[in-house]
Design an enzyme around this catalytic site. Structure first.
Site, PDB file in Angstrom:
ATOM      1  N   SER A 143      33.687  47.602  35.960  1.00  0.00           N
ATOM      2  CA  SER A 143      33.278  47.023  37.238  1.00  0.00           C
ATOM      3  C   SER A 143      31.968  47.657  37.674  1.00  0.00           C
ATOM      4  CB  SER A 143      34.352  47.323  38.293  1.00  0.00           C
ATOM      5  OG  SER A 143      33.894  47.009  39.599  1.00  0.00           O
ATOM      6  N   TYR A 157      39.957  53.278  42.907  1.00  0.00           N
ATOM      7  CA  TYR A 157      39.588  52.166  42.020  1.00  0.00           C
ATOM      8  C   TYR A 157      38.317  52.511  41.250  1.00  0.00           C
ATOM      9  CZ  TYR A 157      38.151  47.530  40.447  1.00  0.00           C
ATOM     10  OH  TYR A 157      37.750  46.463  39.663  1.00  0.00           O
TER      11      TYR A 157
END
Length: 247
Positions: A143, A157
């Site tokens: 990501s 995350y």
């Protein structure tokens, strides 16, 4: 260059929706045999049926990436049905956004289990096969939050996605030569990832932020680009965002 995709056997985790499903459709349309892995049997079977109806090759295998045995069985099924495995796309992921002060330890555990251990279990299952064949390709979906810490809210995350990048780079360095490693780092993409937060304010923020999201097809094309290169070309990292995304 799609001849480098044609007839390849590609395993995709998190294949029941979003990036996984879009990638399965695209690669199957270019002649790859796709092995679809996720927990939701009904969605997997529907996608496999859709791909077969369009003339493609697909096999659905119910898989929980937090279970190492499931990944071993997944790779074994791909070998049994299609004879080999050429690409493993570690795509399954969970994004639970909340400030650290909310102490959502259960969600931290889930993200670590899916986003980090799930990737490692995939590597453990496919690496011996790739080494025996003398070829293979790992594609790990990280990501933009693995390039820059998304905080407040996305600290854990981001930690998991930084880990995916580190593991991918170490893997490339250790087994490169005949085995390729690609890390895909998307920004906001239209998928179910945005639905993973139980913290009300964070969830509302994420859903608002994702109004700029690009379609999952955009990431599928990036993955196809990495796969279709000649065997001596290893696309190590692709970062893609909506043009208007600042983060």
């Amino acid at each position: 260059m799609s001849q480098n995709i044609e007839s390849k056997v590609v395993i995709i985790t998190g294949a029941s929706s979003g990036i996984g499903a879009a990638t399965a459709r695209l690669l199957a349309s270019r002649g790859a045999a796709v092995v679809l892995a996720a927990r939701r049997a009904d969605k997997l079977e529907a996608l496999a049926a859709e791909i077969r109806a369009a003339g493609g090759k697909a096999e659905a295998v119910v898989t929980d990436v937090t279970r190492a045995d499931d990944l071993q069985a997944l790779v074994a099924t791909a070998q049994r049905v299609f004879g080999r495995v050429d690409v493993l796309i570690n795509n399954a992921g969970l994004m639970s956004i909340a400030p650290l002060t909310e102490l959502k330890v259960d969600e931290w555990e889930r993200m670590i289990d899916i986003n980090i251990k799930g990737v490692l279990y995939g590597i453990a299952a496919a690496l011996p096969v790739f080494q025996q064949q003398g070829s293979g390709h790992f594609i790990n979906v990280a990501s933009v939050a693995g390039l820059k810490v998304f905080s407040p809210g996305g600290t854990v995350y981001s930690g998991t996605k930084f880990a995916v990048r580190a593991i991918s780079e170490g893997l490339r360095h250790e087994v490169g030569g005949s085995i390729r490693t690609t890390t895909i780092e998307p920004g906001a993409v239209d998928s179910e990832l945005k639905l993973g937060s139980s913290h009300e304010q964070s969830s509302a923020f994420v859903k608002d932020f994702y109004k700029i999201a690009i379609p999952a097809d955009a990431v599928a094309r990036a993955i196809a680009y990495a796969i279709e290169q000649p065997a001596d070309v290893d696309i190590n990292e692709i970062v893609l965002r909506p043009t208007v995304q600042e983060f």
